[in-house]
Design a protein around this motif. Structure first.
Motif, PDB file in Angstrom:
ATOM      1  N   ASN A  23      -5.516  -8.847   4.180  1.00 19.88           N
ATOM      2  CA  ASN A  23      -4.357  -8.912   3.296  1.00 19.88           C
ATOM      3  C   ASN A  23      -3.129  -9.278   4.137  1.00 19.88           C
ATOM      4  O   ASN A  23      -2.795  -8.562   5.088  1.00 19.88           O
ATOM      5  CB  ASN A  23      -4.164  -7.555   2.614  1.00 19.88           C
ATOM      6  N   ARG A  26      -0.507  -6.396   4.647  1.00 16.79           N
ATOM      7  CA  ARG A  26      -0.913  -5.352   5.592  1.00 16.79           C
ATOM      8  C   ARG A  26      -0.824  -5.865   7.025  1.00 16.79           C
ATOM      9  O   ARG A  26      -0.391  -5.136   7.928  1.00 16.79           O
ATOM     10  CB  ARG A  26      -2.323  -4.858   5.269  1.00 16.79           C
ATOM     11  N   TYR A  73      -1.663   0.273   0.671  1.00 14.83           N
ATOM     12  CA  TYR A  73      -1.797  -0.605   1.841  1.00 14.83           C
ATOM     13  C   TYR A  73      -1.857   0.211   3.126  1.00 14.83           C
ATOM     14  O   TYR A  73      -2.683  -0.058   4.003  1.00 14.83           O
ATOM     15  CB  TYR A  73      -0.621  -1.580   1.923  1.00 14.83           C
TER      16      TYR A  73
END
Length: 112
Positions: A23, A26, A73
């Protein structure tokens, strides 16, 4: 196709880390946490961002995302062993886990 076996130490951990880093948000947070004093408001910190970590509210503010999204996250990064969480009062602070990151890099080097 080959399946994973018990004889492949660390493969599950590698996959957890790759999932967390897949991601871009992140990954960006993890990069910011490398130099917290450069990326977060030190003057507003209630704890030393280098020693204790960055308050989740500061991470949320910088990202401009919902608190629940940021918490999810950060939990993903924590499960992967990339950050450590520390409570200071009612706030959670996050700091990179440099030892675990170094272990991941070494494991990756041996696995590929």
């Amino acid at each position: 196709m080959t399946t994973r076996t018990e004889s492949e130490p660390g493969v599950e951990h590698l996959l957890d880390v790759f999932k967390a880093l897949a991601n871009p948000v992140r990954l960006q947070v993890l990069q910011w946490l490398r130099e917290p004093e450069r990326h977060f408001p030190v003057e507003r910190a209630i704890a030393d961002p280098v020693e204790v970590g960055v308050c989740v509210s500061h991470i949320q503010e910088k990202l401009g995302l919902a608190q629940s999204t940021v918490s999810a996250y950060m939990a993903s990064l924590q499960r992967a062993g990339l950050v450590r969480a520390t409570r200071v009062g009612k706030w959670t602070h996050y700091k990179r886990d440099e030892a675990r990151i170094a272990e991941f890099v070494a494991l990756l080097g041996h696995s590929l």
